[in-house]
Scaffold this motif. Structure first.
Motif, PDB file in Angstrom:
ATOM      1  N   PRO A  55       0.835  -1.205   0.000  1.00 44.66           N
ATOM      2  CA  PRO A  55       0.000   0.000   0.000  1.00 44.66           C
ATOM      3  C   PRO A  55       0.866   1.251   0.000  1.00 44.66           C
ATOM      4  O   PRO A  55       2.042   1.202   0.416  1.00 44.66           O
ATOM      5  N   PRO A  56       0.345   2.380  -0.416  1.00 46.10           N
ATOM      6  CA  PRO A  56       1.136   3.623  -0.439  1.00 46.10           C
ATOM      7  C   PRO A  56       1.689   3.955   0.940  1.00 46.10           C
ATOM      8  O   PRO A  56       0.958   3.995   1.925  1.00 46.10           O
ATOM      9  N   GLY A  57       2.990   4.157   1.018  1.00 46.74           N
ATOM     10  CA  GLY A  57       3.626   4.551   2.261  1.00 46.74           C
ATOM     11  C   GLY A  57       3.767   3.450   3.295  1.00 46.74           C
ATOM     12  O   GLY A  57       4.149   3.719   4.436  1.00 46.74           O
ATOM     13  N   LYS A  58       3.483   2.217   2.900  1.00 49.93           N
ATOM     14  CA  LYS A  58       3.551   1.111   3.859  1.00 49.93           C
ATOM     15  C   LYS A  58       4.471   0.014   3.336  1.00 49.93           C
ATOM     16  O   LYS A  58       4.913   0.036   2.194  1.00 49.93           O
ATOM     17  N   GLN A  59       4.732  -0.962   4.193  1.00 50.62           N
ATOM     18  CA  GLN A  59       5.613  -2.061   3.807  1.00 50.62           C
ATOM     19  C   GLN A  59       4.851  -3.104   2.986  1.00 50.62           C
ATOM     20  O   GLN A  59       3.618  -3.207   3.057  1.00 50.62           O
ATOM     21  N   ARG A  60       5.595  -3.870   2.237  1.00 48.45           N
ATOM     22  CA  ARG A  60       5.017  -4.956   1.471  1.00 48.45           C
ATOM     23  C   ARG A  60       4.484  -6.020   2.424  1.00 48.45           C
ATOM     24  O   ARG A  60       5.115  -6.343   3.432  1.00 48.45           O
ATOM     25  N   GLU A  61       3.319  -6.572   2.088  1.00 46.17           N
ATOM     26  CA  GLU A  61       2.688  -7.587   2.934  1.00 46.17           C
ATOM     27  C   GLU A  61       2.174  -8.740   2.083  1.00 46.17           C
ATOM     28  O   GLU A  61       1.785  -8.542   0.926  1.00 46.17           O
ATOM     29  N   LYS A 100     -12.033  -2.872  -1.489  1.00 47.92           N
ATOM     30  CA  LYS A 100     -12.143  -1.746  -0.573  1.00 47.92           C
ATOM     31  C   LYS A 100     -11.001  -0.766  -0.849  1.00 47.92           C
ATOM     32  O   LYS A 100      -9.943  -1.177  -1.346  1.00 47.92           O
ATOM     33  N   PRO A 101     -11.169   0.501  -0.475  1.00 48.76           N
ATOM     34  CA  PRO A 101     -10.071   1.462  -0.672  1.00 48.76           C
ATOM     35  C   PRO A 101      -8.758   1.013  -0.014  1.00 48.76           C
ATOM     36  O   PRO A 101      -7.680   1.284  -0.544  1.00 48.76           O
ATOM     37  N   ASP A 102      -8.844   0.298   1.102  1.00 45.43           N
ATOM     38  CA  ASP A 102      -7.629  -0.194   1.767  1.00 45.43           C
ATOM     39  C   ASP A 102      -6.900  -1.262   0.955  1.00 45.43           C
ATOM     40  O   ASP A 102      -5.771  -1.632   1.299  1.00 45.43           O
ATOM     41  N   ASP A 103      -7.514  -1.792  -0.076  1.00 42.25           N
ATOM     42  CA  ASP A 103      -6.846  -2.764  -0.944  1.00 42.25           C
ATOM     43  C   ASP A 103      -5.939  -2.085  -1.970  1.00 42.25           C
ATOM     44  O   ASP A 103      -5.226  -2.776  -2.707  1.00 42.25           O
ATOM     45  N   THR A 104      -5.967  -0.776  -2.019  1.00 47.59           N
ATOM     46  CA  THR A 104      -5.127  -0.039  -2.955  1.00 47.59           C
ATOM     47  C   THR A 104      -3.648  -0.320  -2.706  1.00 47.59           C
ATOM     48  O   THR A 104      -3.198  -0.331  -1.554  1.00 47.59           O
ATOM     49  N   GLY A 105      -2.909  -0.550  -3.781  1.00 49.80           N
ATOM     50  CA  GLY A 105      -1.479  -0.783  -3.669  1.00 49.80           C
ATOM     51  C   GLY A 105      -0.921  -1.426  -4.919  1.00 49.80           C
ATOM     52  O   GLY A 105      -1.662  -1.711  -5.869  1.00 49.80           O
ATOM     53  N   VAL A 106       0.378  -1.642  -4.903  1.00 45.59           N
ATOM     54  CA  VAL A 106       1.033  -2.375  -5.990  1.00 45.59           C
ATOM     55  C   VAL A 106       1.076  -3.848  -5.596  1.00 45.59           C
ATOM     56  O   VAL A 106       1.552  -4.182  -4.506  1.00 45.59           O
ATOM     57  N   TYR A 107       0.585  -4.691  -6.468  1.00 41.66           N
ATOM     58  CA  TYR A 107       0.514  -6.120  -6.212  1.00 41.66           C
ATOM     59  C   TYR A 107       1.644  -6.835  -6.959  1.00 41.66           C
ATOM     60  O   TYR A 107       1.848  -6.601  -8.152  1.00 41.66           O
ATOM     61  N   TYR A 108       2.356  -7.691  -6.228  1.00 39.71           N
ATOM     62  CA  TYR A 108       3.496  -8.414  -6.766  1.00 39.71           C
ATOM     63  C   TYR A 108       3.274  -9.921  -6.643  1.00 39.71           C
ATOM     64  O   TYR A 108       2.855 -10.402  -5.579  1.00 39.71           O
ATOM     65  N   CYS A 109       3.605 -10.656  -7.689  1.00 37.68           N
ATOM     66  CA  CYS A 109       3.650 -12.100  -7.554  1.00 37.68           C
ATOM     67  C   CYS A 109       5.053 -12.497  -7.106  1.00 37.68           C
ATOM     68  O   CYS A 109       6.029 -11.763  -7.325  1.00 37.68           O
ATOM     69  N   HIS A 110       5.137 -13.659  -6.473  1.00 41.62           N
ATOM     70  CA  HIS A 110       6.380 -14.042  -5.804  1.00 41.62           C
ATOM     71  C   HIS A 110       6.572 -15.552  -5.853  1.00 41.62           C
ATOM     72  O   HIS A 110       5.610 -16.332  -5.765  1.00 41.62           O
TER      73      HIS A 110
END
Length: 114
Positions: A39-45, A85-95
């Motif tokens: 998410p913007p400004g947060k760590q990858r989860e 939801k708006p909280d789902d906003t972010g960059v999504y990465y496969c791993h």
């Protein structure tokens, strides 16, 4: 190993998206693969993962709304995102962790408007 993610976009709250991740350079079917987000400004989860035998794990925040799946013939990983939801906003990465190294797709942006 290469991972190519796609499918992100802008969607209204309550909407749906489907992310895809095409894998190459490894025996895809034998590896656990997953999705993370930042998410913007947060760590990858971690969002979800799926093992070689189809076992699935989800973060509490997405359980019941997201569904991870894989197509071993097409060597592709999917993530169905429903009831966004708006909280789902972010960059999504496969791993994938391959030979003790972490490999990441280039990321695909999901933006959920309220």
């Amino acid at each position: 190993v290469q991972l190519q993610a796609s499918g992100g976009g802008l969607v209204e709250a309550g909407g749906s998206l489907r992310l895809s991740c095409a894998a190459s350079g490894l025996n895809f079917r034998i590896h656990t693969v997953g999705w993370y987000r930042q998410p913007p400004g947060k760590q990858r989860e971690e969002v979800a993962r799926i093992s070689s035998d189809g076992g699935r794990n989800y973060a509490d925040s997405v359980n019941g709304r997201f569904a991870i799946s894989r197509d071993n013939i097409r060597r592709t990983l999917y993530l169905q995102l429903d009831n966004l939801k708006p909280d789902d906003t972010g960059v999504y990465y496969c791993h994938v962790n391959y030979k003790s190294r972490d490999f990441w797709g280039q990321g695909t942006l999901v933006t959920v408007s309220s």
